[in-house]
Motif scaffolding. Structure first.
Motif, PDB file in Angstrom:
ATOM      1  N   LYS A   1     107.794  25.095  -0.902  1.00  0.00           N
ATOM      2  CA  LYS A   1     108.143  25.687  -2.264  1.00  0.00           C
ATOM      3  C   LYS A   1     109.763  25.824  -2.393  1.00  0.00           C
ATOM      4  O   LYS A   1     110.245  25.850  -3.540  1.00  0.00           O
ATOM      5  N   LEU A   2     110.440  25.667  -1.348  1.00  0.00           N
ATOM      6  CA  LEU A   2     111.961  25.768  -1.483  1.00  0.00           C
ATOM      7  C   LEU A   2     112.695  24.342  -1.450  1.00  0.00           C
ATOM      8  O   LEU A   2     113.791  24.001  -2.038  1.00  0.00           O
ATOM      9  N   ALA A   3     111.824  23.097  -1.285  1.00  0.00           N
ATOM     10  CA  ALA A   3     112.379  21.913  -1.192  1.00  0.00           C
ATOM     11  C   ALA A   3     111.995  21.082  -2.386  1.00  0.00           C
ATOM     12  O   ALA A   3     111.077  21.368  -3.088  1.00  0.00           O
ATOM     13  N   THR A   4     112.964  20.080  -2.510  1.00  0.00           N
ATOM     14  CA  THR A   4     112.823  19.128  -3.806  1.00  0.00           C
ATOM     15  C   THR A   4     112.290  17.817  -3.203  1.00  0.00           C
ATOM     16  O   THR A   4     111.886  16.942  -3.837  1.00  0.00           O
ATOM     17  N   SER A   5     112.689  17.580  -1.938  1.00  0.00           N
ATOM     18  CA  SER A   5     112.297  16.223  -1.393  1.00  0.00           C
ATOM     19  C   SER A   5     112.233  16.492   0.130  1.00  0.00           C
ATOM     20  O   SER A   5     113.074  17.303   0.686  1.00  0.00           O
TER      21      SER A   5
END
Length: 298
Positions: A279-283
């Motif tokens: 949920k904290l990551a974009t990739s």
């Protein structure tokens, strides 16, 4: 008699007012102390999770990536191996080339750990640049490179909290290149996180809570080892790298990595933690690197 009673009542009222006043003062002091304690605790927590290198003597890690021209990659590799002792004038922890993954092929990837920070990096690189042998080496490889990239990271504080996690400095002091020649690989796992001051601390908190279950997952290959966790400080911010090593003299690194991955999928706490981290990551991407023969980390 009435006067005496009145006096006693006035005295009692005076004492009562004094007690109440004292009680209010003590409550006020406790409230101030509580707020102060809370601020101190918050400050300490933020300091513990901080990844800033505002102090020029704080340890740093430099990740350098040189993209090579495919036709000149062999020349670069040959000259670099021949001049590897020169490079070890710097605190080299790893040097290798990608076999597969998100990092482009024919890219020289190297990691340096400077325990004394940016000042040490500046001084040692300047000293190396003055050496005639280094100038000669650069003259033979500059035309091989199409692009160079440098980023500064710090090792996350949790690296010190787990005995199974060695940190990069361990490999500089215990140079694995002496026993190189096996089938080991180094795996870089990159998380690009969302923007925000709290994102990295929240990631590290979730990661530290979930990590023990992954490290101790049943079926993990015995050669699999978490080397370090790196958090970006200069470059693409809110980037976190896991650095793992797999395999050895008699064990295939790719097979060991796959076995350990399968084992981690059965670690309940790890799966729960990764679900929150997602949920904290974009990739998220990975790369598999083959260590050069002179790389301390093998």
């Amino acid at each position: 008699m009435l006067t005496s009673i009145s006096c006693r009542e006035e005295a009692t009222d005076s004492v009562g007012c004094s007690v109440q006043k004292h009680h209010r003062i003590m409550l006020g002091l406790r409230s101030v102390a509580a707020r102060s304690s809370s601020r101190i605790l918050t400050t300490r927590c933020l300091a513990a999770m901080s990844t800033s290198t505002s102090n020029p003597s704080s340890p740093i890690v430099e990740l350098r990536q040189y993209q090579l021209h495919p036709a000149a990659a062999a020349t670069y590799t040959k000259n670099t191996i021949q001049s590897s002792d020169l490079r070890k004038n710097l605190p080299l922890a790893f040097f290798g080339f990608p076999e597969t993954g998100s990092i482009a092929l024919n890219t020289a990837v190297h990691l340096y750990h400077y325990p004394e920070g940016t000042r040490q990096r500046k001084d040692e690189r300047a000293a190396l640049a003055k050496k005639d042998e280094w100038k000669q080496y650069l003259g033979g490889v500059k035309e091989c490179m199409m692009q160079q990239k440098s980023e500064i990271f710090v090792e996350a504080g949790l690296v010190q909290d787990f005995e199974q996690v060695t940190g990069l400095e361990y490999w500089i002091k215990n140079d694995g290149s002496i026993n190189s020649g096996g089938e080991s690989i180094v795996e870089l796992r990159k998380y690009q996180l969302k923007l925000g001051y709290d994102t990295v601390p929240n990631f590290l908190k979730l990661y530290a809570q979930a990590l023990p279950s992954k490290l101790n997952a049943i079926g993990t290959h015995p050669t699999t080892q978490l080397v370090t966790i790196l958090v970006s400080d200069v470059g693409s911010l809110n980037t976190v790298y896991e650095v793992w090593k797999h395999g050895g003299e008699s064990s295939c690194g790719m097979e060991a990595m796959e076995q350990s991955r399968q084992a981690s999928r059965g670690a309940k706490e790890w799966r729960t933690g990764i679900a929150e981290i997602a949920k904290l990551a974009t990739s998220f991407d990975t790369s598999v690197l083959k260590p050069a023969a002179f790389s301390p980390l093998q």
